[in-house]
Design a protein around this motif. Structure first.
Motif, mmCIF file in Angstrom:
data_model
loop_
_atom_site.group_PDB
_atom_site.id
_atom_site.type_symbol
_atom_site.label_atom_id
_atom_site.label_comp_id
_atom_site.label_asym_id
_atom_site.label_seq_id
_atom_site.Cartn_x
_atom_site.Cartn_y
_atom_site.Cartn_z
ATOM 1 N N UNK A 109 9.364 -3.169 -3.613
ATOM 2 C CA UNK A 109 9.467 -4.475 -2.972
ATOM 3 C C UNK A 109 9.242 -5.531 -4.038
ATOM 4 N N UNK A 110 9.784 -6.712 -3.816
ATOM 5 C CA UNK A 110 9.610 -7.826 -4.743
ATOM 6 C C UNK A 110 8.923 -8.971 -4.015
ATOM 7 N N UNK A 111 7.851 -9.484 -4.615
ATOM 8 C CA UNK A 111 7.087 -10.590 -4.039
ATOM 9 C C UNK A 111 6.986 -11.681 -5.086
ATOM 10 N N UNK A 112 7.548 -12.843 -4.788
ATOM 11 C CA UNK A 112 7.522 -13.983 -5.717
ATOM 12 C C UNK A 112 7.979 -13.580 -7.120
ATOM 13 N N UNK A 113 9.006 -12.759 -7.174
ATOM 14 C CA UNK A 113 9.572 -12.354 -8.447
ATOM 15 C C UNK A 113 8.908 -11.167 -9.114
ATOM 16 N N UNK A 114 7.777 -10.713 -8.592
ATOM 17 C CA UNK A 114 7.059 -9.567 -9.153
ATOM 18 C C UNK A 114 7.523 -8.306 -8.437
ATOM 19 N N UNK A 115 7.945 -7.317 -9.200
ATOM 20 C CA UNK A 115 8.541 -6.102 -8.662
ATOM 21 C C UNK A 115 7.499 -4.977 -8.572
ATOM 22 N N UNK A 116 7.244 -4.511 -7.363
ATOM 23 C CA UNK A 116 6.289 -3.436 -7.077
ATOM 24 C C UNK A 116 7.052 -2.152 -6.759
ATOM 25 N N UNK A 117 6.477 -1.016 -7.170
ATOM 26 C CA UNK A 117 7.013 0.288 -6.763
ATOM 27 C C UNK A 117 5.846 1.191 -6.409
ATOM 28 N N UNK A 118 5.972 1.887 -5.279
ATOM 29 C CA UNK A 118 4.880 2.747 -4.843
ATOM 30 C C UNK A 118 5.314 4.164 -4.563
ATOM 31 N N UNK A 119 4.461 5.124 -4.945
ATOM 32 C CA UNK A 119 4.730 6.546 -4.698
ATOM 33 C C UNK A 119 3.408 7.279 -4.499
ATOM 34 N N UNK A 120 3.308 8.137 -3.464
ATOM 35 C CA UNK A 120 2.032 8.798 -3.163
ATOM 36 C C UNK A 120 1.839 10.149 -3.832
ATOM 37 N N UNK A 154 0.821 -1.207 0.000
ATOM 38 C CA UNK A 154 0.000 0.000 0.000
ATOM 39 C C UNK A 154 0.853 1.255 0.000
ATOM 40 N N UNK A 155 0.217 2.337 -0.428
ATOM 41 C CA UNK A 155 0.807 3.673 -0.350
ATOM 42 C C UNK A 155 -0.177 4.588 0.367
ATOM 43 N N UNK A 156 0.267 5.790 0.668
ATOM 44 C CA UNK A 156 -0.618 6.813 1.216
ATOM 45 C C UNK A 156 -1.210 7.628 0.068
ATOM 46 N N UNK A 157 -2.198 8.456 0.411
ATOM 47 C CA UNK A 157 -2.815 9.345 -0.563
ATOM 48 C C UNK A 157 -2.926 10.748 -0.019
ATOM 49 N N UNK A 161 4.488 -1.011 3.336
ATOM 50 C CA UNK A 161 4.151 0.364 2.973
ATOM 51 C C UNK A 161 5.251 0.901 2.074
ATOM 52 N N UNK A 162 4.864 1.442 0.929
ATOM 53 C CA UNK A 162 5.816 1.975 -0.028
ATOM 54 C C UNK A 162 5.666 3.491 -0.148
ATOM 55 N N UNK A 163 6.781 4.184 -0.026
ATOM 56 C CA UNK A 163 6.797 5.632 -0.238
ATOM 57 C C UNK A 163 8.073 5.962 -0.991
ATOM 58 N N UNK A 164 7.952 5.980 -2.322
ATOM 59 C CA UNK A 164 9.118 6.116 -3.199
ATOM 60 C C UNK A 164 10.107 4.983 -2.956
ATOM 61 N N UNK A 165 9.549 3.797 -2.789
ATOM 62 C CA UNK A 165 10.337 2.591 -2.552
ATOM 63 C C UNK A 165 9.672 1.419 -3.279
#
Length: 219
Positions: A91-102, A61-64, A85-89
């Motif tokens: 994470x990788x889950x089972x090989x899938x790369x996530x990036x989050x920014x609010x 998740x990210x913030x809004x 929690x992602x804030x300009x960061x």
């Protein structure tokens, strides 16, 4: 990988179908009280209990722009919530790369706004420049320009910098919200774009506030 995606919960905590990853694209906290102490307590109690009960292996998740506590008093946000929690960061889950920014272009005097008058979106471009090219899932709060970004007054308020980010990464999925009335689903090249807002313009919960998405894992 089965994702459940949503955004703009504004304190509503709907049922979540069984999934590998629950993705929440910001505006978690109740809309009626922006006090950071209230938001921190709500995250530590009501939201924590919901997170613990959702049938998801992982929560990202990210913030809004309504989640002031993450910007103004981040030290009060519980550090042991069962989520990533992602804030300009990323994470990788089972090989899938996530990036989050609010961040989003300036929109009233709310949280995670780019500076007012930054017409070239320099502020946003600087933050998006660090997003890896091989990102699979972009989790952002506001919409990219031209996709789910039209307000009830007819204005398009999406981010050109974010649209460039989508094109550069060619991510499989970009999840966002922010403009409730822009809820929808589009395809831009290899990228599926989903405005997953869970509430209407009048902050009423929609019929299907959480959507399921099947995502292929990278080879």
């Amino acid at each position: 990988m089965r994702l459940a995606v949503t955004a703009d919960l504004h304190g509503f905590l709907p049922d979540v179908p069984p999934c590998d990853v629950l993705v929440i694209a910001g505006d978690l906290t109740p809309a009626h009280d922006h006090d950071v102490a209230f938001q921190a307590r709500w995250l530590d109690t009501t939201f924590r209990a919901w997170l613990q009960a959702v049938p998801a292996e992982h929560v990202v998740a990210i913030a809004g722009n309504h989640d002031f506590v993450f910007e103004r008093a981040p030290e009060t946000v519980p550090t042991d919530l069962p989520w990533t929690y992602l804030q300009d960061t990323g994470t990788t889950i089972d090989g899938v790369r996530f990036w989050g920014s609010p961040w989003q272009p300036w929109f009233f005097d709310w949280a995670f706004n780019a500076p007012k008058g930054d017409t070239d979106e320099t502020f946003l471009r600087e933050r998006f420049a660090v997003v890896p090219d091989d990102t699979d899932v972009l989790v952002v709060h506001g919409p990219p320009a031209g996709y789910g970004d039209r307000t009830s007054t007819g204005m398009s308020v999406g981010s050109a910098a974010q649209l460039d980010l989508v094109r550069r990464t060619a991510a499989q999925l970009c999840v966002f919200g922010h403009i409730h009335e822009g809820r929808g689903d589009w395809q831009l090249g290899p990228t599926r774009l989903i405005n997953a807002s869970a509430v209407t313009l009048k902050y009423a919960l929609v019929d299907e506030p959480v959507q399921l998405v099947e995502l292929s894992r990278p080879d």
